[in-house]
Design an enzyme around this catalytic site. Structure first.
Site, PDB file in Angstrom:
ATOM      1  N   ARG A 104      16.971  45.172  -4.849  1.00  0.00           N
ATOM      2  CA  ARG A 104      18.431  45.094  -4.996  1.00  0.00           C
ATOM      3  C   ARG A 104      18.691  44.180  -6.183  1.00  0.00           C
ATOM      4  O   ARG A 104      18.268  43.024  -6.193  1.00  0.00           O
ATOM      5  CB  ARG A 104      19.088  44.542  -3.732  1.00  0.00           C
ATOM      6  CG  ARG A 104      20.539  44.150  -3.962  1.00  0.00           C
ATOM      7  CD  ARG A 104      21.292  43.870  -2.696  1.00  0.00           C
ATOM      8  NE  ARG A 104      21.577  45.100  -1.975  1.00  0.00           N
ATOM      9  CZ  ARG A 104      22.480  45.194  -0.999  1.00  0.00           C
ATOM     10  NH1 ARG A 104      23.171  44.140  -0.621  1.00  0.00           N
ATOM     11  NH2 ARG A 104      22.682  46.345  -0.395  1.00  0.00           N
ATOM     12  N   HIS A 131      24.056  53.146  -5.136  1.00  0.00           N
ATOM     13  CA  HIS A 131      23.588  52.641  -3.831  1.00  0.00           C
ATOM     14  C   HIS A 131      23.140  53.850  -2.995  1.00  0.00           C
ATOM     15  O   HIS A 131      23.773  54.201  -1.994  1.00  0.00           O
ATOM     16  CB  HIS A 131      24.711  51.861  -3.139  1.00  0.00           C
ATOM     17  CG  HIS A 131      24.262  51.045  -1.968  1.00  0.00           C
ATOM     18  ND1 HIS A 131      22.934  50.881  -1.628  1.00  0.00           N
ATOM     19  CD2 HIS A 131      24.973  50.354  -1.036  1.00  0.00           C
ATOM     20  CE1 HIS A 131      22.857  50.115  -0.556  1.00  0.00           C
ATOM     21  NE2 HIS A 131      24.069  49.792  -0.173  1.00  0.00           N
ATOM     22  N   GLN A 134      22.541  53.937   1.021  1.00  0.00           N
ATOM     23  CA  GLN A 134      23.735  53.974   1.871  1.00  0.00           C
ATOM     24  C   GLN A 134      24.163  55.421   2.142  1.00  0.00           C
ATOM     25  O   GLN A 134      24.595  55.763   3.235  1.00  0.00           O
ATOM     26  CB  GLN A 134      24.869  53.200   1.196  1.00  0.00           C
ATOM     27  CG  GLN A 134      26.132  53.122   2.034  1.00  0.00           C
ATOM     28  CD  GLN A 134      25.965  52.277   3.290  1.00  0.00           C
ATOM     29  OE1 GLN A 134      25.478  51.173   3.230  1.00  0.00           O
ATOM     30  NE2 GLN A 134      26.380  52.811   4.439  1.00  0.00           N
ATOM     31  N   ASP A 219      35.540  51.194  -0.269  1.00  0.00           N
ATOM     32  CA  ASP A 219      34.596  50.089  -0.432  1.00  0.00           C
ATOM     33  C   ASP A 219      35.413  48.902  -0.956  1.00  0.00           C
ATOM     34  O   ASP A 219      36.590  49.059  -1.339  1.00  0.00           O
ATOM     35  CB  ASP A 219      33.494  50.506  -1.436  1.00  0.00           C
ATOM     36  CG  ASP A 219      32.378  49.472  -1.578  1.00  0.00           C
ATOM     37  OD1 ASP A 219      32.269  48.564  -0.726  1.00  0.00           O
ATOM     38  OD2 ASP A 219      31.611  49.574  -2.562  1.00  0.00           O
ATOM     39  N   CYS A 259      30.853  51.269   3.678  1.00  0.00           N
ATOM     40  CA  CYS A 259      29.455  50.825   3.709  1.00  0.00           C
ATOM     41  C   CYS A 259      29.287  49.436   4.301  1.00  0.00           C
ATOM     42  O   CYS A 259      28.189  49.072   4.736  1.00  0.00           O
ATOM     43  CB  CYS A 259      28.855  50.885   2.310  1.00  0.00           C
ATOM     44  SG  CYS A 259      29.664  49.772   1.133  1.00  0.00           S
ATOM     45  N   ARG A 287      21.407  53.120   8.666  1.00  0.00           N
ATOM     46  CA  ARG A 287      20.601  52.616   7.544  1.00  0.00           C
ATOM     47  C   ARG A 287      19.147  52.519   7.985  1.00  0.00           C
ATOM     48  O   ARG A 287      18.230  52.861   7.241  1.00  0.00           O
ATOM     49  CB  ARG A 287      21.111  51.238   7.083  1.00  0.00           C
ATOM     50  CG  ARG A 287      22.495  51.227   6.468  1.00  0.00           C
ATOM     51  CD  ARG A 287      22.526  51.935   5.136  1.00  0.00           C
ATOM     52  NE  ARG A 287      21.594  51.374   4.185  1.00  0.00           N
ATOM     53  CZ  ARG A 287      21.810  50.283   3.440  1.00  0.00           C
ATOM     54  NH1 ARG A 287      22.978  49.659   3.505  1.00  0.00           N
ATOM     55  NH2 ARG A 287      20.891  49.838   2.592  1.00  0.00           N
TER      56      ARG A 287
HETATM   57  N1  NVA Z   1      30.110  47.951  -3.947  1.00  0.00           N
HETATM   58  C1  NVA Z   1      29.560  46.907  -3.104  1.00  0.00           C
HETATM   59  C2  NVA Z   1      28.657  47.502  -2.067  1.00  0.00           C
HETATM   60  C3  NVA Z   1      28.034  46.484  -1.122  1.00  0.00           C
HETATM   61  C4  NVA Z   1      27.093  47.112  -0.139  1.00  0.00           C
HETATM   62  C5  NVA Z   1      28.803  45.920  -3.977  1.00  0.00           C
HETATM   63  O1  NVA Z   1      28.092  46.356  -4.896  1.00  0.00           O
HETATM   64  O2  NVA Z   1      28.931  44.715  -3.759  1.00  0.00           O
HETATM   65  N1   CP Z   2      26.043  48.246   2.977  1.00  0.00           N
HETATM   66  C1   CP Z   2      25.118  47.365   2.567  1.00  0.00           C
HETATM   67  O1   CP Z   2      24.278  47.653   1.710  1.00  0.00           O
HETATM   68  O2   CP Z   2      25.163  46.162   3.192  1.00  0.00           O
HETATM   69  P1   CP Z   2      24.376  44.832   2.776  1.00  0.00           P
HETATM   70  O3   CP Z   2      24.973  44.335   1.500  1.00  0.00           O
HETATM   71  O4   CP Z   2      24.626  43.901   3.936  1.00  0.00           O
HETATM   72  O5   CP Z   2      22.921  45.149   2.628  1.00  0.00           O
END
Ligand code: NVA
Ligand code: CP
Length: 307
Positions: A104, A131, A134, A219, A259, A287
């Site tokens: 990540r 992502h 997800q 989101d 998500c 997930r």
């Molecule tokens: N769009 C959000 C998704 C978090 C799972 C982010 O990138 O922070």
């Molecule tokens: N939806 C998601 O990826 O959650 P986290 O940021 O908690 O991993």
């Protein structure tokens, strides 16, 4: 032989995507019935988190244990990556010791560089661009509740961000209609929108986009790394909240997905996310199951039927 990576949903064929969903549902059933499914005995996953996570970390770590393997958590704070060791060198070293790597991070090019120098599969656990994990869980959730999504109408309300991009890729692969409503200046990347052709419509009116939707998705307004834009974005996105009025435009049996983590009172009201049309808890749980299917495919090259 070059390893098989999962950096984008488009790394799967449409058939593979459907097979993964079926397998995730089977793996979930086996777990609920107390049957062991351990095709990854002795296998190890390295998980590199350059951004925070709850769901991604817990689902991969629990999933690897359930598959018979092990996952190890690496943060830049306490690995040499955080002290400037080149990503190429890190990739060579880590991939010489483990069977699969999950990352990540911020820029998508970081994961591409890592994958280019890794001798084992690399999984995208979220970048600023995409992502995809997800979407595996979200599609599993839809298929469990409603069957195939082909030809259905999905509405995305909010930022043209990493999640929106992955929904566009899912629409391409699984052949559904995606109506996107986002404020000017926050459109999804044209290089992701254009190949989706007429499956994707882009507009500025959230109510219009929600009309007759089978599924409404949103989101956060400010993603990880955009914290300093929070106030600016609150103003820009004021007309892009999923609330009762939006849900009333959708079909009566429409579902709501997010998500998570969510900000009640910003992108979604508590009434909607905690209401009867919301399936966010099932999405989050999936997930675990969907990623177990993915890791089995990437590490073993196939999917073995659970006992
Ligand atoms: N769009 C959000 C998704 C978090 C799972 C982010 O990138 O922070
Ligand atoms: N939806 C998601 O990826 O959650 P986290 O940021 O908690 O991993």
């Amino acid at each position: 032989m070059k390893p098989r990576h999962f950096l984008s949903l488009l790394d799967l064929s449409a058939d593979e995507f459907r097979q993964l969903i079926d397998h995730a549902i089977a793996v979930k059933k086996a777990l609920k019935n107390g049957r062991l499914h351990q095709p990854l005995t002795g296998r190890v996953m390295a998980m590199i988190f350059e951004k925070s996570s709850t769901r991604t970390r817990v689902s991969f770590e629990a999933g690897m244990a359930q598959l018979g393997g092990h996952a190890l958590f690496l943060s830049p704070r306490d690995s040499q990556l955080g002290r400037g060791e080149p990503i190429e060198d890190t990739a060579r070293v880590i991939s010489s010791m483990v069977d699969v790597v999950m990352i990540r991070t911020f820029g998508h090019e970081r994961i591409e560089t890592f994958a280019g120098h890794s001798s084992v599969p690399v999984i995208n656990g979220l970048t600023d661009l995409l992502h995809p994990c997800q979407l595996l869980a979200d599609m599993q959730t839809w298929f469990e509740l409603r069957g195939d999504i082909r030809g259905r109408r999905v509405t995305w309300i909010g930022d043209g961000n990493n999640m929106c991009h992955s929904w566009i890729n899912a629409a391409r692969l699984l052949d559904f209609e995606l109506a996107i409503a986002c404020p000017e200046g926050y459109d999804p990347d044209p290089s992701i929108v254009e190949p989706a052709g007429d499956r994707v419509q882009l507009g500025r009116d959230a109510l219009q986009a929600a009309q007759d939707a089978d599924l409404v998705v949103t989101d956060v307004w400010a993603s990880m790394g955009q914290e300093e834009e929070q106030k600016l974005r609150e103003r820009a996105f004021a007309d892009f909240q999923v609330n009762a009025e939006i849900m009333a435009r959708a079909r009566k049996d429409a579902l709501f997905m997010h998500c998570l983590p969510a900000h009640r009172g910003e992108e979604v009201t508590a009434e909607v996310i905690d209401g009867p049309q919301s399936v966010v808890w099932q999405e989050a749980e999936n997930r675990l199951h969907a990623q177990k299917a993915l890791v089995e495919l990437l590490v073993t090259g196939g999917l073995s039927t659970p006992a």
